[in-house]
Write an enzyme that holds these catalytic residues in place. Structure first.
Site, PDB file in Angstrom:
ATOM      1  N   CYS A   2       0.813  -1.214   0.000  1.00  0.00           N
ATOM      2  CA  CYS A   2       0.000   0.000   0.000  1.00  0.00           C
ATOM      3  C   CYS A   2       0.844   1.261   0.000  1.00  0.00           C
ATOM      4  O   CYS A   2       1.895   1.315   0.635  1.00  0.00           O
ATOM      5  CB  CYS A   2      -0.888   0.039   1.238  1.00  0.00           C
ATOM      6  SG  CYS A   2      -2.005  -1.341   1.354  1.00  0.00           S
ATOM      7  N   ARG A  27       5.276   0.194  -5.864  1.00  0.00           N
ATOM      8  CA  ARG A  27       5.256  -0.563  -4.610  1.00  0.00           C
ATOM      9  C   ARG A  27       4.387  -1.819  -4.730  1.00  0.00           C
ATOM     10  O   ARG A  27       4.513  -2.725  -3.915  1.00  0.00           O
ATOM     11  CB  ARG A  27       4.709   0.313  -3.476  1.00  0.00           C
ATOM     12  CG  ARG A  27       5.591   1.502  -3.167  1.00  0.00           C
ATOM     13  CD  ARG A  27       4.882   2.465  -2.236  1.00  0.00           C
ATOM     14  NE  ARG A  27       4.679   1.912  -0.912  1.00  0.00           N
ATOM     15  CZ  ARG A  27       5.527   2.023   0.104  1.00  0.00           C
ATOM     16  NH1 ARG A  27       6.662   2.661  -0.062  1.00  0.00           N
ATOM     17  NH2 ARG A  27       5.259   1.507   1.288  1.00  0.00           N
ATOM     18  N   TRP A  74      -2.903  -2.689  -1.673  1.00  0.00           N
ATOM     19  CA  TRP A  74      -2.501  -4.069  -1.924  1.00  0.00           C
ATOM     20  C   TRP A  74      -3.327  -4.897  -0.950  1.00  0.00           C
ATOM     21  O   TRP A  74      -3.135  -4.813   0.263  1.00  0.00           O
ATOM     22  CB  TRP A  74      -1.000  -4.224  -1.661  1.00  0.00           C
ATOM     23  CG  TRP A  74      -0.427  -5.536  -2.061  1.00  0.00           C
ATOM     24  CD1 TRP A  74       0.083  -5.874  -3.271  1.00  0.00           C
ATOM     25  CD2 TRP A  74      -0.269  -6.702  -1.234  1.00  0.00           C
ATOM     26  NE1 TRP A  74       0.538  -7.172  -3.258  1.00  0.00           N
ATOM     27  CE2 TRP A  74       0.333  -7.702  -2.020  1.00  0.00           C
ATOM     28  CE3 TRP A  74      -0.595  -7.006   0.102  1.00  0.00           C
ATOM     29  CZ2 TRP A  74       0.632  -8.969  -1.528  1.00  0.00           C
ATOM     30  CZ3 TRP A  74      -0.303  -8.266   0.593  1.00  0.00           C
ATOM     31  CH2 TRP A  74       0.308  -9.231  -0.231  1.00  0.00           C
ATOM     32  N   ASN A 100      -1.885   2.101   5.615  1.00  0.00           N
ATOM     33  CA  ASN A 100      -0.963   1.055   5.159  1.00  0.00           C
ATOM     34  C   ASN A 100      -0.620   0.220   6.382  1.00  0.00           C
ATOM     35  O   ASN A 100      -0.164   0.765   7.388  1.00  0.00           O
ATOM     36  CB  ASN A 100       0.297   1.730   4.565  1.00  0.00           C
ATOM     37  CG  ASN A 100       1.401   0.731   4.255  1.00  0.00           C
ATOM     38  OD1 ASN A 100       1.180  -0.471   4.276  1.00  0.00           O
ATOM     39  ND2 ASN A 100       2.587   1.240   3.982  1.00  0.00           N
ATOM     40  N   GLY A 101      -0.869  -1.081   6.308  1.00  0.00           N
ATOM     41  CA  GLY A 101      -0.580  -1.942   7.468  1.00  0.00           C
ATOM     42  C   GLY A 101      -1.741  -2.879   7.713  1.00  0.00           C
ATOM     43  O   GLY A 101      -2.583  -3.081   6.828  1.00  0.00           O
ATOM     44  N   GLU A 486      18.500 -17.025  -7.098  1.00  0.00           N
ATOM     45  CA  GLU A 486      18.083 -15.689  -7.526  1.00  0.00           C
ATOM     46  C   GLU A 486      17.573 -15.711  -8.980  1.00  0.00           C
ATOM     47  O   GLU A 486      16.579 -15.056  -9.304  1.00  0.00           O
ATOM     48  CB  GLU A 486      19.266 -14.715  -7.355  1.00  0.00           C
ATOM     49  CG  GLU A 486      19.037 -13.302  -7.834  1.00  0.00           C
ATOM     50  CD  GLU A 486      17.872 -12.565  -7.170  1.00  0.00           C
ATOM     51  OE1 GLU A 486      17.298 -13.083  -6.209  1.00  0.00           O
ATOM     52  OE2 GLU A 486      17.519 -11.483  -7.658  1.00  0.00           O
ATOM     53  N   LYS A 490      13.808 -14.590 -10.084  1.00  0.00           N
ATOM     54  CA  LYS A 490      13.551 -13.555 -11.102  1.00  0.00           C
ATOM     55  C   LYS A 490      12.539 -14.066 -12.127  1.00  0.00           C
ATOM     56  O   LYS A 490      11.632 -13.358 -12.514  1.00  0.00           O
ATOM     57  CB  LYS A 490      14.831 -13.143 -11.846  1.00  0.00           C
ATOM     58  CG  LYS A 490      15.842 -12.342 -11.085  1.00  0.00           C
ATOM     59  CD  LYS A 490      15.495 -10.874 -10.885  1.00  0.00           C
ATOM     60  CE  LYS A 490      14.670 -10.633  -9.670  1.00  0.00           C
ATOM     61  NZ  LYS A 490      15.190 -10.560  -8.385  1.00  0.00           N
ATOM     62  N   GLU A 493       9.019 -14.359 -10.534  1.00  0.00           N
ATOM     63  CA  GLU A 493       8.418 -13.067 -10.195  1.00  0.00           C
ATOM     64  C   GLU A 493       7.784 -12.376 -11.390  1.00  0.00           C
ATOM     65  O   GLU A 493       6.673 -11.873 -11.298  1.00  0.00           O
ATOM     66  CB  GLU A 493       9.495 -12.110  -9.646  1.00  0.00           C
ATOM     67  CG  GLU A 493       9.884 -12.343  -8.217  1.00  0.00           C
ATOM     68  CD  GLU A 493      10.964 -11.376  -7.778  1.00  0.00           C
ATOM     69  OE1 GLU A 493      10.818 -10.786  -6.711  1.00  0.00           O
ATOM     70  OE2 GLU A 493      11.980 -11.213  -8.499  1.00  0.00           O
ATOM     71  N   HIS A 509      18.825 -35.619  -6.000  1.00  0.00           N
ATOM     72  CA  HIS A 509      17.957 -35.995  -4.887  1.00  0.00           C
ATOM     73  C   HIS A 509      16.529 -35.510  -5.083  1.00  0.00           C
ATOM     74  O   HIS A 509      15.825 -35.238  -4.100  1.00  0.00           O
ATOM     75  CB  HIS A 509      18.548 -35.463  -3.577  1.00  0.00           C
ATOM     76  CG  HIS A 509      19.926 -35.985  -3.320  1.00  0.00           C
ATOM     77  ND1 HIS A 509      20.165 -37.282  -2.899  1.00  0.00           N
ATOM     78  CD2 HIS A 509      21.132 -35.416  -3.498  1.00  0.00           C
ATOM     79  CE1 HIS A 509      21.472 -37.465  -2.795  1.00  0.00           C
ATOM     80  NE2 HIS A 509      22.081 -36.354  -3.156  1.00  0.00           N
ATOM     81  N   LYS A 608       6.710  -4.201  -3.990  1.00  0.00           N
ATOM     82  CA  LYS A 608       8.127  -3.839  -3.915  1.00  0.00           C
ATOM     83  C   LYS A 608       8.572  -3.733  -2.465  1.00  0.00           C
ATOM     84  O   LYS A 608       9.668  -4.107  -2.099  1.00  0.00           O
ATOM     85  CB  LYS A 608       8.327  -2.504  -4.633  1.00  0.00           C
ATOM     86  CG  LYS A 608       9.766  -1.998  -4.668  1.00  0.00           C
ATOM     87  CD  LYS A 608      10.583  -2.832  -5.603  1.00  0.00           C
ATOM     88  CE  LYS A 608      12.042  -2.457  -5.625  1.00  0.00           C
ATOM     89  NZ  LYS A 608      12.860  -3.565  -6.136  1.00  0.00           N
TER      90      LYS A 608
HETATM   91  C1  G6P Z   1       9.653  -8.050  -1.955  1.00  0.00           C
HETATM   92  C2  G6P Z   1      10.240  -7.549  -3.256  1.00  0.00           C
HETATM   93  C3  G6P Z   1      11.571  -8.247  -3.526  1.00  0.00           C
HETATM   94  C4  G6P Z   1      12.512  -8.039  -2.353  1.00  0.00           C
HETATM   95  C5  G6P Z   1      11.880  -8.456  -1.023  1.00  0.00           C
HETATM   96  C6  G6P Z   1      12.711  -7.970   0.154  1.00  0.00           C
HETATM   97  O1  G6P Z   1       9.306  -9.381  -2.075  1.00  0.00           O
HETATM   98  O2  G6P Z   1       9.342  -7.798  -4.322  1.00  0.00           O
HETATM   99  O3  G6P Z   1      12.154  -7.719  -4.694  1.00  0.00           O
HETATM  100  O4  G6P Z   1      13.677  -8.768  -2.552  1.00  0.00           O
HETATM  101  O5  G6P Z   1      10.586  -7.867  -0.880  1.00  0.00           O
HETATM  102  O6  G6P Z   1      12.688  -6.564   0.163  1.00  0.00           O
HETATM  103  P1  G6P Z   1      13.795  -5.661   0.769  1.00  0.00           P
HETATM  104  O7  G6P Z   1      13.323  -4.262   0.458  1.00  0.00           O
HETATM  105  O8  G6P Z   1      13.797  -5.914   2.250  1.00  0.00           O
HETATM  106  O9  G6P Z   1      15.085  -5.977   0.145  1.00  0.00           O
END
Ligand code: G6P
Length: 613
Positions: A2, A27, A74, A100-101, A486, A490, A493, A509, A608
């Site tokens: 949010c 965000r 959100w 937000n929260g 990672e 990616k 996501e 395994h 985000k």
């Molecule tokens: C969310 C974002 C990711 C990020 C993660 C941790 O899931 O979409 O891209 O890696 O949060 O966020 P931070 O701001 O703590 O690195």
């Protein structure tokens, strides 16, 4: 997650709010809304979907007024729809509120309010808070800020809120507990937001609200901040160091692509003034006075989420390998709830791009309570994590807008490399010549990243070959195992393709059962120490008709010969390979997402900045 934006001043609020909401889109959200106060009447507009849809719906009825609040939601409680979108009004229509929260005890509060005759239009926890403040106002005849303070005393949970009262125009009330809120101070005007991105084009002067604080901004009386215990506070005014251009796409189709291409610069920025090849030193100013204690640590615990957790894993490999200090890497959400053993001999490092991730913040608070040294490696200057740490170092990657983290990740890894080197030297765990070689190689990484980026069109071609597959497997060993995780993250996501990262040898395994001609296997095969073993793993995949895409070192022949496609990256010292090997994986997922028609910068359901747990 949010996003809040609010305005009070002489200008029309609506255009400022809409522009602010667009800045906050990154965000992650699923509906948007605004409320504007004009002539003593509140007007609210809310819409499921993008801010553009809200704008399209409102454009025929431009709401006038010089005070307003806006929100990107959100969804947590209740589906994403027009009714559940914020702002929420009180039952009597006098108050409008954005939040937000999560209000954790909202069900109890709602039941009590319903007994008092309140009716609710939405399924949200936020609407309950608007009604609660109304109820306090009714009973006590209190000014808005006092009613908010009394109401919040009954609330359990996390919040950043901004409230507007049509009977007290010329005033906005904001409060914060565990969710961020920034107040921009202009000339006789105020801009409130979840982060600085909607504020920067109006003013550089900001105050960050602290946990448990309530702020009143008023045209007549300026800004006043007090605690929940009603003690007045003197807010610290910061000067924002943020360029507007960094919030624009600058000619790229997507922020993610721009951010991938920024990495030669952002990695260099993360090292600026921190390493010197000629003199052979590395230094992190913010941590300097704590290096002795970190060297003595019984162990280092890294807490993080998502991509930052992956950089933390690389940090573990680096610090254990080079500095010989035991390291544990924990998901912040698990760490904080599993009653971990922590004491004064531990050092806890939170890694976070946003500096606002609720679980990482709470994990660090827990570590502090238990007496550990609490450090932060954070990108967003002035963020909550940055402000609660005992010490830390900024990543200096600039604003990262694409939801999928790219440049923040490489910045984090560069910082962790410097930290590992500093600790290694201080502990005498590393030969001087090796230390100097690593420093020199690190300084050259930005140039080598540029070379990797030159292979973009080849990577795009490979993306075209696998774009319609439903699954992908990423394999790596040693330093490149976290890179495999990672790479898989990616792809998931932004392309919505199921992908898994695995240590290459672990494939036998379980995941090997999934391999057939439909399964692309992306193998990071740069490791010098495990080259033959990786080659065997590739043979195992080929024997089962899997398609192999190998990331190899320039000049490689053996593995390139076995793979269906090879992506060549420059040679470097093994501990530094993640900084190069991750780049093709970022590009691969980017191109696949574009080819599949996905919203690269704002993937569905993701946020985000995850400010709720
Ligand atoms: C969310 C974002 C990711 C990020 C993660 C941790 O899931 O979409 O891209 O890696 O949060 O966020 P931070 O701001 O703590 O690195």
């Amino acid at each position: 997650m949010c996003g809040i934006v609010a305005y009070l001043g002489p200008q029309q609020a609506y255009p400022i709010l809409i522009k602010g909401l667009k800045r906050l889109e990154y965000r992650g959200y699923d509906s948007a809304g605004i409320a504007v106060l004009h002539g003593g009447k509140l007007k609210a507009f809310k819409k499921k979907g993008k801010v553009q849809e809200l704008e399209d719906a409102v454009q025929h009825a431009f709401p006038e007024g010089s005070a307003g609040i806006g929100h990107t939601r959100w969804a947590t409680h209740g589906a994403p729809n027009d009714l559940n979108a914020h702002p929420h009004l009180s039952g009597n229509g006098r108050l409008a509120l954005v939040h937000n929260g999560i209000i954790e005890n909202y069900a109890l509060l709602k039941a009590a309010l319903e007994k008092e005759g309140h009716h609710f239009k939405s399924e949200t926890d936020t609407e309950v808070l608007a009604h609660l403040i109304e109820e306090v106002q009714k009973r006590g005849g209190l000014p808005l800020e006092e009613a908010v303070r009394v109401a919040l005393k009954r609330v359990v949970g996390a919040y950043a809120i901004v409230v507007m009262d049509q009977e007290e125009p010329g005033k906005l009330v904001a409060a914060r507990k565990a969710s961020p809120l920034v107040i921009g101070i202009g000339n006789q005007e105020f801009f409130l937001a979840s982060d600085a991105t909607p504020i920067i084009e109006h003013t550089r002067k900001v105050a960050y609200l602290n946990d448990g604080e309530i702020a009143v901004v008023s045209l007549r009386e300026g800004m006043k901040v007090r605690t929940m215990q009603n003690e007045f506070q003197t807010p610290f005014i910061h000067e924002l160091d943020l360029e507007l251009e960094s919030l624009e796409k600058g000619g790229f189709d997507y922020f993610m692509l721009k951010e991938i291409y920024e990495q030669p610069t952002t990695i260099a920025d993360s090292m600026r003034g921190r390493i010197n090849v000629a003199e052979g030193w590395a230094r992190l100013g913010g941590l300097e006075s704590h290096i002795g204690r970190i060297c003595q640590a019984r162990r280092i615990i890294i807490v993080a989420c998502g991509t930052s957790w992956h950089s933390g894993l690389i940090g573990e490999y680096l610090i254990e390998d080079l500095a010989r200090i035991p390291v544990e890497v924990e998901y912040a959400s698990e760490f904080r709830y599993r009653n971990p053993i922590i004491n004064e001999e531990d050092v806890v490092i939170a890694i976070s791009q946003s500096g606002e991730t609720a679980d990482t913040l709470a994990a660090l608070e827990l570590a502090k309570e238990k007496g550990a040294l609490a450090l932060g490696l954070v990108n967003v200057v002035g963020s909550s994590i940055a402000r609660i740490t005992d010490a830390g170092a900024y990543i200096h990657a600039g604003p990262e807008i694409g939801v999928a983290s790219t440049k923040a990740f490489t910045g984090q890894v560069a910082l962790l490399t410097m930290l590992a080197l500093i600790l290694a030297r201080k502990r005498g765990a590393i030969e001087d010549s090796y230390f100097r070689r690593l420093i020199a190689e690190l300084a050259d990484i930005p140039n080598k990243v540029k070379k990797v980026l030159e292979f973009d069109s080849e990577i795009e071609y490979i993306a075209g070959e696998i774009k319609d597959r439903h699954n992908a497997l990423y394999l790596g060993r040693g330093y490149n195992f976290p890179v495999a995780l990672e790479g898989a993250l990616k792809l998931k996501e932004i392309s919505y393709v199921h992908a898994e990262g695995y240590p290459a040898a672990e494939m036998k395994h379980g995941p090997i059962a999934l391999i057939d001609e439909q399964m692309p296997v992306i193998v990071i095969a740069t490791n010098k120490s495990a080259y033959d073993k990786i080659a065997s793993n590739i043979q195992e995949v080929k024997a089962r008709k899997g398609m192999v895409i190998a990331v190899v070192t320039e000049g490689d022949e053996a593995i390139s010969g076995m793979a269906d496609f090879a992506i060549r990256i420059p040679d470097t010292e093994e501990p530094l390979t993640p900084l190069l090997s991750v780049i093709p994986l970022q590009l691969l997922s980017y191109h696949i997402a574009v080819m599949r028609g996905c919203d690269v910068d704002q993937p569905r359901n993701l946020a985000k900045s995850v400010t709720v747990e």
